[in-house]
Design an enzyme around this catalytic site. Structure first.
Site, mmCIF file in Angstrom:
data_model
loop_
_atom_site.group_PDB
_atom_site.id
_atom_site.type_symbol
_atom_site.label_atom_id
_atom_site.label_comp_id
_atom_site.label_asym_id
_atom_site.label_seq_id
_atom_site.Cartn_x
_atom_site.Cartn_y
_atom_site.Cartn_z
ATOM 1 N N GLY A 277 0.627 -1.266 -0.106
ATOM 2 C CA GLY A 277 0.090 -0.053 -0.028
ATOM 3 C C GLY A 277 0.595 1.273 -0.157
ATOM 4 N N TRP B 21 2.364 3.000 -2.528
ATOM 5 C CA TRP B 21 1.867 3.704 -3.602
ATOM 6 C C TRP B 21 0.434 4.287 -3.201
ATOM 7 C CZ3 TRP B 21 3.866 2.689 -9.209
ATOM 8 C CH2 TRP B 21 5.454 2.889 -9.169
ATOM 9 N N ASP C 159 -4.307 -6.102 -6.240
ATOM 10 C CA ASP C 159 -3.193 -7.141 -6.160
ATOM 11 C C ASP C 159 -3.485 -8.304 -6.173
ATOM 12 O OD1 ASP C 159 0.292 -6.116 -5.121
ATOM 13 O OD2 ASP C 159 -0.721 -8.180 -4.898
ATOM 14 N N ASP D 21 -6.238 -11.348 -10.120
ATOM 15 C CA ASP D 21 -5.457 -11.337 -11.200
ATOM 16 C C ASP D 21 -5.833 -10.579 -12.341
ATOM 17 O OD1 ASP D 21 -3.815 -12.200 -13.279
ATOM 18 O OD2 ASP D 21 -4.137 -14.432 -12.780
ATOM 19 N N ASP E 46 3.608 -1.114 -9.943
ATOM 20 C CA ASP E 46 4.638 -1.359 -9.222
ATOM 21 C C ASP E 46 4.692 -3.020 -9.225
ATOM 22 O OD1 ASP E 46 7.002 -0.794 -7.962
ATOM 23 O OD2 ASP E 46 6.215 -0.886 -6.119
ATOM 24 N N LYS F 155 6.968 -0.118 -13.080
ATOM 25 C CA LYS F 155 8.456 -0.567 -13.015
ATOM 26 C C LYS F 155 8.784 -1.893 -14.074
ATOM 27 C CE LYS F 155 8.638 -3.243 -9.130
ATOM 28 N NZ LYS F 155 8.986 -3.554 -7.655
#
EC number: 2.1.1.166
Length: 206
Positions: free
Chosen positions: A55, A57, A75, A91, A116, A156
């Site tokens: 958490g 971000w 997530d 997912d 991320d 990322k």
């Protein structure tokens, strides 16, 4: 005279700051650094945060967009509740899960998509890079579905085989693309963050 920097000590300062400020993770500082440079987040925006757990971000985003905005965090792992953040566990490659996201943002388009997402690393660089690129492609496909024209995307990615092609794909879809390496990232890590702005809006699969 050269001064040797203790990298472990340097990095630990971010972990210590995160602890002192009661932040979810030191990744908070990575997003803060990039946002200050590239000005991604504003009050009232709709934001999708991929790979959000624990958490770091999401907690930064909600402060920037305020209660006037909307953030949907996603997530595959659970995440403790953050006030003002709508969390979905699932997912991101599953079409039914994407439909859930669509409902959370009320069938609107997001101004910013953040990713991320990171693979479970093996220590084998070629394998880890391949996994990272795969997650990056999932995030980019989500941009093509959810991101508004003119919107921004931060992802990322591990550098290695496939990175240049991924960067090329971004340049085809966005007018401005830059690669960032925040100071809070480990210098020896392959991870970089790609900032893409002014989305051209093309509904394609990468």
């Amino acid at each position: 005279m050269f001064i040797k920097v203790n990298t472990k000590y340097f990095i630990d300062q971010y972990a210590l700051q995160a602890q002192n400020q009661k932040l979810r993770s030191r990744s908070w500082f990575k997003l803060q650094s990039i946002d200050r440079l590239d000005k991604l987040l504003k009050q009232g925006m709709t934001v999708i945060d991929l790979g959000s757990t624990p958490g770091g971000w999401s907690s930064y985003v909600i402060k920037q967009i305020s209660n006037l905005g909307t953030i949907v965090s996603c997530d595959i792992l659970p995440m403790k509740k953050i006030a003002g953040v709508k969390f979905l566990q699932g997912d991101c490659s599953n079409i039914n899960f994407l439909n859930e996201i669509d409902l959370k943002i009320k069938h609107k388009r997001a101004q910013v998509v953040l990713s991320d997402m990171s693979p479970n690393t093996t220590g084998i660089s070629t394998v880890d890079v391949c996994k990272s690129i795969y997650l990056g492609k999932i995030a980019l496909n989500m941009c093509c579905r959810f991101l508004a024209p003119g919107g921004s995307f931060l992802v990322k990615i591990f550098q290695g085989d496939g990175f240049d092609q991924y960067l090329y794909n971004l340049k085809c879809l966005f007018h401005k693309v830059k690669v960032r390496k925040p100071s809070s990232s480990r210098s020896h890590s392959r991870e970089v963050y790609i900032v893409s702005k002014d989305f051209k809006y093309k509904r394609i699969n990468i």
